[in-house]
Design a protein around this motif. Structure first.
Motif, PDB file in Angstrom:
ATOM      1  N   UNK A  27       0.821  -1.215   0.000  1.00  0.00           N
ATOM      2  CA  UNK A  27       0.000   0.000   0.000  1.00  0.00           C
ATOM      3  C   UNK A  27       0.853   1.263   0.000  1.00  0.00           C
ATOM      4  N   UNK A  28       2.040   1.184   0.570  1.00  0.00           N
ATOM      5  CA  UNK A  28       2.906   2.362   0.631  1.00  0.00           C
ATOM      6  C   UNK A  28       3.420   2.770  -0.746  1.00  0.00           C
ATOM      7  N   UNK A  29       3.554   1.821  -1.648  1.00  0.00           N
ATOM      8  CA  UNK A  29       4.073   2.136  -2.974  1.00  0.00           C
ATOM      9  C   UNK A  29       2.973   2.333  -4.009  1.00  0.00           C
ATOM     10  N   UNK A  30       1.737   2.139  -3.624  1.00  0.00           N
ATOM     11  CA  UNK A  30       0.622   2.309  -4.549  1.00  0.00           C
ATOM     12  C   UNK A  30       0.437   3.788  -4.899  1.00  0.00           C
ATOM     13  N   UNK A  31       0.019   4.050  -6.119  1.00  0.00           N
ATOM     14  CA  UNK A  31      -0.186   5.432  -6.550  1.00  0.00           C
ATOM     15  C   UNK A  31      -1.278   6.130  -5.745  1.00  0.00           C
ATOM     16  N   UNK A  32      -2.262   5.382  -5.286  1.00  0.00           N
ATOM     17  CA  UNK A  32      -3.349   6.003  -4.517  1.00  0.00           C
ATOM     18  C   UNK A  32      -2.838   6.580  -3.196  1.00  0.00           C
ATOM     19  N   UNK A  33      -1.783   6.002  -2.640  1.00  0.00           N
ATOM     20  CA  UNK A  33      -1.222   6.507  -1.390  1.00  0.00           C
ATOM     21  C   UNK A  33      -0.594   7.881  -1.593  1.00  0.00           C
ATOM     22  N   UNK A  34      -0.242   8.186  -2.821  1.00  0.00           N
ATOM     23  CA  UNK A  34       0.376   9.473  -3.144  1.00  0.00           C
ATOM     24  C   UNK A  34      -0.630  10.475  -3.691  1.00  0.00           C
ATOM     25  N   UNK A  35      -1.866  10.028  -3.915  1.00  0.00           N
ATOM     26  CA  UNK A  35      -2.876  10.861  -4.555  1.00  0.00           C
ATOM     27  C   UNK A  35      -3.882  11.429  -3.578  1.00  0.00           C
ATOM     28  N   UNK A  36      -4.384  10.599  -2.681  1.00  0.00           N
ATOM     29  CA  UNK A  36      -5.422  11.041  -1.755  1.00  0.00           C
ATOM     30  C   UNK A  36      -6.690  10.237  -1.939  1.00  0.00           C
ATOM     31  N   UNK A  37      -7.416  10.070  -0.877  1.00  0.00           N
ATOM     32  CA  UNK A  37      -8.584   9.198  -0.862  1.00  0.00           C
ATOM     33  C   UNK A  37      -9.789   9.759  -1.606  1.00  0.00           C
ATOM     34  N   UNK A  38      -9.834  11.052  -1.844  1.00  0.00           N
ATOM     35  CA  UNK A  38     -11.008  11.648  -2.484  1.00  0.00           C
ATOM     36  C   UNK A  38     -11.326  11.017  -3.834  1.00  0.00           C
ATOM     37  N   UNK A  39     -10.295  10.690  -4.591  1.00  0.00           N
ATOM     38  CA  UNK A  39     -10.508  10.070  -5.899  1.00  0.00           C
ATOM     39  C   UNK A  39     -11.071   8.655  -5.762  1.00  0.00           C
ATOM     40  N   UNK A  40     -10.635   7.941  -4.747  1.00  0.00           N
ATOM     41  CA  UNK A  40     -10.922   6.521  -4.627  1.00  0.00           C
ATOM     42  C   UNK A  40     -12.158   6.201  -3.795  1.00  0.00           C
ATOM     43  N   UNK A  41     -12.652   7.189  -3.076  1.00  0.00           N
ATOM     44  CA  UNK A  41     -13.878   7.037  -2.288  1.00  0.00           C
ATOM     45  C   UNK A  41     -14.784   8.231  -2.570  1.00  0.00           C
ATOM     46  N   UNK A  42     -15.278   8.323  -3.821  1.00  0.00           N
ATOM     47  CA  UNK A  42     -16.095   9.479  -4.191  1.00  0.00           C
ATOM     48  C   UNK A  42     -17.486   9.412  -3.564  1.00  0.00           C
ATOM     49  N   UNK A  43     -18.141  10.538  -3.565  1.00  0.00           N
ATOM     50  CA  UNK A  43     -19.526  10.601  -3.090  1.00  0.00           C
ATOM     51  C   UNK A  43     -20.394   9.701  -3.970  1.00  0.00           C
ATOM     52  N   UNK A  44     -21.465   9.138  -3.396  1.00  0.00           N
ATOM     53  CA  UNK A  44     -22.353   8.288  -4.197  1.00  0.00           C
ATOM     54  C   UNK A  44     -22.839   9.015  -5.455  1.00  0.00           C
ATOM     55  N   UNK A  45     -22.766   8.323  -6.564  1.00  0.00           N
ATOM     56  CA  UNK A  45     -23.203   8.877  -7.838  1.00  0.00           C
ATOM     57  C   UNK A  45     -22.124   9.654  -8.577  1.00  0.00           C
ATOM     58  N   UNK A  46     -20.978   9.894  -7.924  1.00  0.00           N
ATOM     59  CA  UNK A  46     -19.885  10.615  -8.567  1.00  0.00           C
ATOM     60  C   UNK A  46     -19.101   9.673  -9.480  1.00  0.00           C
ATOM     61  N   UNK A  47     -18.348  10.266 -10.368  1.00  0.00           N
ATOM     62  CA  UNK A  47     -17.546   9.495 -11.315  1.00  0.00           C
ATOM     63  C   UNK A  47     -16.330   8.866 -10.638  1.00  0.00           C
ATOM     64  N   UNK A  48     -15.997   7.662 -11.073  1.00  0.00           N
ATOM     65  CA  UNK A  48     -14.786   6.982 -10.599  1.00  0.00           C
ATOM     66  C   UNK A  48     -13.734   6.942 -11.718  1.00  0.00           C
ATOM     67  N   UNK A  49     -13.977   7.700 -12.766  1.00  0.00           N
ATOM     68  CA  UNK A  49     -13.096   7.709 -13.931  1.00  0.00           C
ATOM     69  C   UNK A  49     -11.655   8.085 -13.570  1.00  0.00           C
ATOM     70  N   UNK A  50     -11.478   9.141 -12.763  1.00  0.00           N
ATOM     71  CA  UNK A  50     -10.125   9.564 -12.391  1.00  0.00           C
ATOM     72  C   UNK A  50      -9.416   8.498 -11.570  1.00  0.00           C
ATOM     73  N   UNK A  51     -10.130   7.873 -10.657  1.00  0.00           N
ATOM     74  CA  UNK A  51      -9.537   6.815  -9.834  1.00  0.00           C
ATOM     75  C   UNK A  51      -9.104   5.646 -10.707  1.00  0.00           C
ATOM     76  N   UNK A  52      -9.944   5.262 -11.651  1.00  0.00           N
ATOM     77  CA  UNK A  52      -9.604   4.142 -12.530  1.00  0.00           C
ATOM     78  C   UNK A  52      -8.404   4.476 -13.419  1.00  0.00           C
ATOM     79  N   UNK A  53      -8.300   5.730 -13.815  1.00  0.00           N
ATOM     80  CA  UNK A  53      -7.164   6.150 -14.631  1.00  0.00           C
ATOM     81  C   UNK A  53      -5.866   6.017 -13.831  1.00  0.00           C
ATOM     82  N   UNK A  54      -5.907   6.445 -12.582  1.00  0.00           N
ATOM     83  CA  UNK A  54      -4.724   6.327 -11.718  1.00  0.00           C
ATOM     84  C   UNK A  54      -4.397   4.854 -11.481  1.00  0.00           C
TER      85      UNK A  54
END
Length: 94
Positions: A27-54
């Motif tokens: 988990x320490x070397x994963x890109x999400x650890x360097x990006x922030x949780x907002x992309x990966x845990x979006x509000x219901x109904x929000x797009x996950x496109x950016x998270x999937x791109x990362x």
């Protein structure tokens, strides 16, 4: 109280096994650890496109997906898959 009825140390050994953390060094070397949780845990109904791109650029994606499936993660994007995609994958798995 239960310890009285079990072989000496059995419950303690079981307790230690259940509280020993899994190896999550990946988990320490994963890109999400360097990006922030907002992309990966979006509000219901929000797009996950950016998270999937990362996730698509992350070399740790397979380990992340395996972790999410093994631990029944029900929220967020893990291993490049949304909650619905992981649920569908679990349903089709043998």
């Amino acid at each position: 109280m239960i310890e009285r009825f079990s072989p000496l140390g059995t419950l303690l050994a079981m307790l230690i096994d259940t509280i020993t953390p899994a190896d999550l060094a990946w988990q320490e070397t994963a890109l999400c650890a360097q990006t922030g949780a907002d992309f990966f845990f979006p509000e219901p109904g929000s797009s996950v496109r950016d998270a999937k791109r990362i996730c698509g650029l992350c070399p740790i994606r397979p380990a992340c997906l395996e972790y999410a499936l093994s631990n029944d993660e029900r929220f967020g994007v893990w291993g490049g898959m949304s909650e619905k995609e992981r649920l569908a994958l679990r349903r089709t798995a043998p």
